[in-house]
Scaffold this motif. Sequence first.
Motif, PDB file in Angstrom:
ATOM      1  N   LYS A 138      28.940-118.652 -37.163  1.00 21.93           N
ATOM      2  CA  LYS A 138      28.420-117.772 -36.137  1.00 21.93           C
ATOM      3  C   LYS A 138      29.551-117.266 -35.246  1.00 21.93           C
ATOM      4  CE  LYS A 138      24.591-117.308 -32.957  1.00 21.93           C
ATOM      5  NZ  LYS A 138      23.515-117.943 -32.213  1.00 21.93           N
ATOM      6  N   GLU A 139      30.433-118.200 -34.845  1.00 18.51           N
ATOM      7  CA  GLU A 139      31.582-117.849 -34.016  1.00 18.51           C
ATOM      8  C   GLU A 139      32.450-116.790 -34.676  1.00 18.51           C
ATOM      9  OE1 GLU A 139      33.963-121.295 -33.044  1.00 18.51           O
ATOM     10  OE2 GLU A 139      32.262-122.043 -31.861  1.00 18.51           O
ATOM     11  N   ARG A 140      32.709-116.999 -35.960  1.00 14.56           N
ATOM     12  CA  ARG A 140      33.648-116.128 -36.678  1.00 14.56           C
ATOM     13  C   ARG A 140      32.974-114.932 -37.328  1.00 14.56           C
ATOM     14  NH1 ARG A 140      37.989-119.859 -39.679  1.00 14.56           N
ATOM     15  NH2 ARG A 140      38.199-121.449 -38.098  1.00 14.56           N
ATOM     16  N   GLU A 141      31.646-114.844 -37.160  1.00 11.17           N
ATOM     17  CA  GLU A 141      30.875-113.793 -37.820  1.00 11.17           C
ATOM     18  C   GLU A 141      31.132-113.791 -39.316  1.00 11.17           C
ATOM     19  OE1 GLU A 141      31.614-110.173 -35.799  1.00 11.17           O
ATOM     20  OE2 GLU A 141      30.748-110.901 -33.928  1.00 11.17           O
ATOM     21  N   ALA A 142      31.074-114.987 -39.889  1.00  7.25           N
ATOM     22  CA  ALA A 142      31.328-115.117 -41.311  1.00  7.25           C
ATOM     23  C   ALA A 142      30.036-115.438 -42.062  1.00  7.25           C
ATOM     24  CB  ALA A 142      32.338-116.241 -41.540  1.00  7.25           C
ATOM     25  N   THR A 143      30.070-115.183 -43.365  1.00  9.00           N
ATOM     26  CA  THR A 143      28.929-115.554 -44.206  1.00  9.00           C
ATOM     27  C   THR A 143      29.069-117.014 -44.595  1.00  9.00           C
ATOM     28  OG1 THR A 143      28.908-113.320 -45.115  1.00  9.00           O
ATOM     29  CG2 THR A 143      27.711-115.002 -46.349  1.00  9.00           C
TER      30      THR A 143
END
Lengths: 504, 239
Positions: free
Chosen positions: B26-31
């Motif tokens: 969520k922090e890194r906007e990653a999948t």
Amino acid sequence: MAEIHPLSLAIFILITVATLLISIYASRRVRTAGHYYVAGGGVRWFVNGFAIAGDYLSAASFLGITGLIAFAGYDGFIYAIGFLAGWIVALFLVAMPLRAIGKFTFADALTTKFKSRSIRLMAAISTLVVSVFYLIPQMVGSGSIVGPLIGLDYEVGVIIIGGLVVFIVATAGMVSTTWVQFIKGFLLLIAVIGLTVGVLWVAGMGPFEFIGKIISSNITLPSGAQVTGEAFMSPGLKYKDPLDFVSLSMALILGTAALPHILIRYFTVPKPSDARKSTVIAIIVMGIFYLLILFLGLGCIYFFNQGVTGVINPADANLSAPLLAQYIGGDVFYAIISSIAFATILGTVSGLIMASAGAIAHDIYAEVLKKKMDEKRALRISKLTAVGVGIIAILLGILSKGQNVAFLVGLAFAIAASANLPALLCTLFWKRTSEMGLVMGIAAGLVSSIMLIVISPTMMGSGAIFSLNNPGIISIPLGFAVTIGVSLMSKSEVKEVITEKTAT
Amino acid sequence: MRSILLPTDGSTPALVATAKAVEMAKEREATLIILKVIETAPIVDVERMAESSALMRPGEDGDGVEYAKELADAERVPFKVLIKEGPVVGEILRAVEEEKAELIVLGTSSLRGLNRLYLGSVAKAVVSQAPTSVVVIKPTPEEIDKVKSLLRRVIEPSPEKAVRSIIRTRQFRIGVYLFATYVIAYGAFILAGSYAKDLFRQEMLGMNIGTVTGITIILVTIALAIGFNWYAGRSEGAS
């Protein structure tokens, strides 16, 4: 004081003692509210299937429909079909999802989506109204058949039945109720099979030949009037107004799966698939029952036309089934069928009192008024409420003596279909249902059906404002329209509730 | 597209790692790439039991994937599920390459004694062989408690979810069609009985149409109930 039938009395006492023993035995296993209201959710589907049949097949079904077919032919049969058809709603739409959301009561099921006190209160009120409307005819029935069948007075009959039921529900709630209903469903099935075989054997005909014979002969009705067999076995003898009949049929098919005392049976099985399986067992039992009851009613009128006068009491259609048993199998069979009729009332009244006690003790007292209590206290209050409801039932039964209250069953179905079914189906299947929609929908269904009953010919006689006896055709669509309409107008809060839950 | 690989076996450390991985994604906007590896190497029952208790697996049902999906869904983290078969470490390393994950998050238990010797080598092997950074989670007792309470909610779905999962099944939809058909047929029967009474008087099979239809409706109702139950029971068994 009516004449005492020793044999009937003996079997009746036997059933009474058996019931008491079951209740006392079962009471040891009831320690929590969950045991009390839904037998701990551990009833097997096969047992629950018979218990559903035992819950649903009231005295109105067994004694009432036999009499109705004997007196009004095809119109009685079509009534039987309607009672069965309603189960299709339960089987395909309600049983499985209801088991997934319900806990103890109908109101629990409606409040899973919105934790709303107003919905709970409305659902509890609706449960009480439907159950009381259903209960009064059962109590009056118990009092009025106890005289001719066993030889006890009306009041004594009502008090004995009421007292027994109070004992059943106060000792072990749903556990003992389940067993009483299971045994009763089983007995009732045996009774109709036995009577049907008896009718066909005495008449010396096969089932289809027997119906054909009645259609091709002339019939003298119990009232003395003459009709052709053709007219007797086609619609119109009792229901003169077609629209009234359509209205009644709507109430029957849509009301069954919304009767609170039926719905609570679904919470007693472990899984949704068990809810479906028990519905199937119930449909098989009731299907056989409603098919064979045709032969019971026709048997009465057939033997009556053969010159056997004792097989029908023109003054009381409800006695047709026991009198038929007496003609076929003598006093022993008469005593057995009479006692089964009593067991019938016991099973249904227990279910109704469980539903009402749940609405008062669990919904209104514990949830709406937010009374904090531990498990022990909750259990004691539930039991006390059941005793209270039972005493009220006895009083209502005594007060309604001599009143023609059989129509109340049809009205209970209409109220259930108008107030409960729209709320139940929308909660289960329609995402946009709003809290306001449910509250207003139940209120609209409840108020409109009762108002229409008050201004119907049943209550007002020939000067009635509303021309139909059954309000279903107006109040059921109204219930749905209000539930859906108000939901669309009020802003839905479902989304917020869901995110709030998953985020914590 | 940035992505984080989460290998999970449903064990308690893996579940704690799941919560951490969702947070980081969520922090890194990653999948979030949820990976479950089914071991092909034969494993005897006693070994599996020893492993289950040593790794604090919640039981056969807790396969970790559902849990990760629910958690990612709740936090609105995009995710992807991979189910692979093969040796655990090899499959994890291959998934990192294939998915071009920038980070691996996995859990490990603080095993002692014989169990440490026997198990617990996955994290070690991944750390030493992976081309990317590896976050190894060693859960504290508080984290374990938190994860267990979350797990209960995921394993016991909310009533609404249970209703939705019933309504979405094929058998339920077929039930709705059967219901509609039945109601139309029954409605026609009632209307004909009310407004076309003469039709009901026509002779049929030595009786009349009305009686034959009435008996048929009762028999069809019973047959429909039995047939539907048979069909629904079969679908339940298959799923």
